[in-house]
Scaffold this active site. Structure first.
Site, PDB file in Angstrom:
ATOM      1  CD  GLU A 244      -4.537  -5.442   3.142  1.00 29.04           C
ATOM      2  OE1 GLU A 244      -5.355  -4.612   3.601  1.00 29.04           O
ATOM      3  OE2 GLU A 244      -3.305  -5.348   3.320  1.00 29.04           O
TER       4      GLU A 244
ATOM      5  CD  GLU B   3      -3.067  -0.990   2.216  1.00 23.81           C
ATOM      6  OE1 GLU B   3      -4.114  -1.639   2.085  1.00 23.81           O
ATOM      7  OE2 GLU B   3      -2.837  -0.262   3.220  1.00 23.81           O
TER       8      GLU B   3
END
Length: 763
Positions: free
Chosen positions: A492, A381
């Site tokens: 995710e 991320e």
């Protein structure tokens, strides 16, 4: 095995009938030793019992037998032979039945097939493929399926429940186990076009997050969501500082108890076939001033490799936290500013991150590990809105060259490389600021997206309508991305249809859904929400109704079908002493499965999107998922990047600038330090009858990779690498001379306390 048994009986009988006496008995018994050892666990019906029953009356030199006529002696011999055969058949039947039940599974577990050739190829076996255990002690069993008892290395035992035909194999470095019968074992090819990744993250374990393990943080923080509350441990950095002298023992106790071997067994039994394991750079080392527990997480990652291998589960290694923080989130190493590829220390922190990517790549590319860790998510991320997509592309190309320089090109050579999209929308071309078409022709790259429903303007839509969103938002984009980029994974996702939960939006930051969320660093509440108590119905999972559970299953089905290759975030969340129950139930796969709001078999969700969206009157493109091109998975054409203009644009390292900041004068490190090589411990426990000699590798797959590690330039001073955005840009680059930056000494290991009992940990 049944055929061997029958031949043994026949040989013994014929030996005696021919007057071989003791010599015939010894020869037949010698031929039977291997089989008898294998059957020794099967009870009184084993061939060992037959041997003892047939031993008497083998001799026959005088007495009654000598007084018989020649004709009578012949008939008596025939009668004895028939009697022996009859008894042998009667005794052999239960053994044959037992063998028939276990033969297929044992054959799978004992076989170690070959994988693709190259630097990363390995059969994954450190022992003889054809051997079998010889001990009758069930604790020495090397394999088992549904209903078998597992005796773990920590002294505990549990029943292995797996209704999907999976089996475990405890032979060290053996890659023949399968989590389910319908996916390939570790030592066989994973076809990303036909084998779907159904995975789960092991979040909050080796990178500790407040919302996953709140009990560790609660002693140091307020129970209030007020912007003015005092919170002293908002991330792992602060937690380490607050724990003080108990830091090492507390954190290692968490490592030892939060995730154990039983979790991996349960993951396989849940129909899941991969895990994504986040680690922080401190698993390798820390530098001066960094408070993390150094090196210890690596010990537990090695345990995870052993457990994953034992249950046939593949690992996606996720470098979740790097120096300087790549996104400013509390799980990135330190909550606050972004100092990776941003600010004065942006380049230096990225260089240091390359150190860790390099060392991890060298370890997982070794033939002993390539089957069990076939994917590497190199940076979790990164926040492209701050870093810049172009700057991130430079880093990704540099990382690609680094990894493939170590592994080589083509299937079987090192890991798939997963790049996070930086929160840039899927199915957007490079020209338009996205990733589709990035480095076309590159060898085995995946694009990783983390699609969550909850981090946006709150809505009170019903569960049935919420379930339509993953299908209508992401299904088509995933298919387009798969065609234009390559393997596309949802690294995710969760069941959270809103942001209710303890510390989901950072410690003390409240929730959008009930109107308590405030913009970090301010007293501003940007969302009115749905009023006080609105989150209670979602947080109080023991009170979920059957309708709520069914609705949440629909949300899960939609994600599973839309994303195709995915990792749920996360396997488990911990107990909250403040709440008096497990926190954040919409983020806990284990709990959802136990409580009935997660599908018991993920495959049941496939194909569910069309009916889900139709029931809500929502439109959705029905484009089928494409098969991946050969070059995308290491086949023909892999490694030949055809977009030469991108190579020209992004090959410079470091980039010429970070955003609007020229990089020429920014502090950098120099590759002159000795590299750190990660080691693995040699197994000390082997099933009876197996070789005790295995190769665990030396930690470095490519002996020709002998360049130094990035370290501080001698004589140069550096601003704080964690607050470089506030530092002044130097007027000139430093070339200095003098001493290097010092690294903090390793923390002595602590002995973990016993794991809490399930009754004390759950409601």
């Amino acid at each position: 095995m049944e055929e061997e048994d029958e031949r043994d009986v026949e040989e013994v009988a014929l030996g005696r009938a021919a007057g071989a006496g003791a010599a015939g008995t010894a020869a037949g018994a010698a031929r039977r030793r291997t089989f008898n050892a294998q059957a020794s666990q099967r009870g009184p019906g084993s061939s060992g019992s037959r041997s003892r029953g047939a031993a008497g009356g083998a001799g026959g030199g005088g007495g009654f037998f000598s007084r018989l006529s020649s004709r009578a002696r012949k008939w008596l011999i025939v009668a004895i032979v028939l009697a022996i055969v009859l008894v042998a058949v009667i005794v052999a039947v239960p053994v044959a039945i037992t063998q028939s039940n276990n033969k297929s599974q044992n054959a799978k577990a004992a076989t170690t097939g070959a994988s693709s050739s190259g630097k990363g190829s390995s059969s994954g076996s450190g022992s003889s493929a054809g051997a079998q255990p010889t001990s009758s002690d069930p604790r020495q069993a090397y394999t088992g399926g549904d209903g078998s008892t597992v005796y773990a290395s920590d002294g505990t035992s549990f029943i292995y429940n797996n209704s999907f035909g999976g089996f475990w194999n405890s032979i060290p470095l053996n890659d023949s186990a399968q989590p389910q019968s319908y996916v390939p074992p570790l030592n066989q090819k994973w076809d990303y076009s036909t084998n779907l990744i159904h995975g789960v993250n092991i979040g909050g374990w080796l990178v500790i997050e407040p919302f996953i393990v709140p009990s560790l943080f609660e002693p140091f923080n307020s129970a209030s969501n007020s912007p003015n509350a005092t919170n002293n441990a908002i991330d792992e950095w602060d937690l380490c500082l607050q724990l003080g002298t108990s830091m090492a023992s507390t954190i290692e106790n968490h490592y030892a108890t939060f995730i154990t071997e039983k979790d991996f067994a349960e993951i396989a039994g849940a129909g899941l076939n991969w895990v994504r394991i986040p680690i922080g750079y401190w698993a390798i080392e820390v530098w001066s001033g960094e408070p993390f527990l150094a090196n210890v997480a690596w010990t537990y990652f090695l345990k995870a490799i052993t457990w994953a291998r034992k249950y046939g589960i593949r690992i996606n290694l996720d470098l979740h936290a790097v120096p300087g923080s790549q996104n400013g989130y509390n799980h990135s190493s330190k909550q606050g500013t972004i100092n990776f590829l941003n600010g004065v220390m942006g380049v230096a922190n990225a260089q240091r991150t390359l150190n860790y990517i390099r060392t991890l790549t060298e370890f997982i590319t070794q033939p002993e590990y390539v089957n069990v860790i076939p994917m590497f998510s190199v940076l979790n991320e990164p926040y492209a809105a701050t870093i810049g997509v172009d700057v991130l592309r430079h880093f990704y190309l540099e990382t690609y060259n680094l990894v493939r320089g170590i592994s080589g090109i083509g299937e079987g050579n090192g890991p798939f490389i997963a790049f996070h999209d930086g929160f840039v929308d899927q199915a957007v071309t490079v020209a338009a600021g996205g990733w589709d078409g990035f480095l076309t022709g590159a060898d085995r790259m995946a694009i990783d997206s983390h699609p969550y429903l909850c981090f946006s303007t709150p809505s009170n839509d019903g569960l049935a309508y919420q379930a339509s969103k993953p299908c209508s938002y992401w299904a088509t984009k995933v298919n387009i991305s798969s065609q234009q980029f390559g393997l596309s994974i949802g690294g995710e996702w969760s069941l959270a249809i809103n942001d209710c939960g303890k510390w989901l939006n950072n410690v003390g930051n409240g929730n959008r859904f009930d109107g308590t969320y405030y913009t970090p660093g301010t007293n501003t509440i940007p969302y009115a929400g749905f009023g006080a108590g609105a989150c209670d119905v979602w947080n109080n999972w023991p009170a979920y109704t059957a309708a709520t559970k069914a609705g949440l299953q629909g949300v899960a089905n939609a994600h599973i079908d839309a994303l195709r290759h995915w990792f749920f975030w996360t396997w488990k969340t911990g107990y909250s002493n403040t709440l008096g129950m497990i926190a954040n139930p919409l983020w806990n796969y284990q709990l959802a499965l136990e409580q009935g709001y997660m599908p018991k078999d993920p495959r049941q969700a496939l194909g569910s999107c069309p009916s889900i969206v139709a029931a809500q009157g929502v439109s959705m493109s029905m484009d089928p998922a494409p098969s991946l091109s050969a070059w995308m998975t290491g086949g023909a054409g892999a490694g030949t990047i055809v977009v030469t203009d991108q190579l020209t644009s992004y090959s410079a390292w470091p980039p010429v600038s970070l955003g609007t900041t020229p990089a020429a004068n920014l502090p950098t490190y120099t590759p002159t330090a000795k590299v750190i090589t990660m080691s693995a411990s040699t197994p000390t426990s082997f099933p009876a009858g197996y070789s005790t000699t295995v190769n665990v590798g030396n930690g470095w797959a490519d002996a020709s990779d002998n360049a130094g590690w990035y370290t501080a330039v001698a004589g140069c001073s550096y601003p704080n690498p964690w607050s470089g955005v506030e530092a002044t840009i130097p007027a000139a680059a430093c070339t200095g001379s003098g001493s290097r930056a010092k690294k903090r000494a390793q923390v002595p290991l602590a002995t973990p306390t016993p794991a809490p009992s399930p009754s004390s940990a759950r409601v």
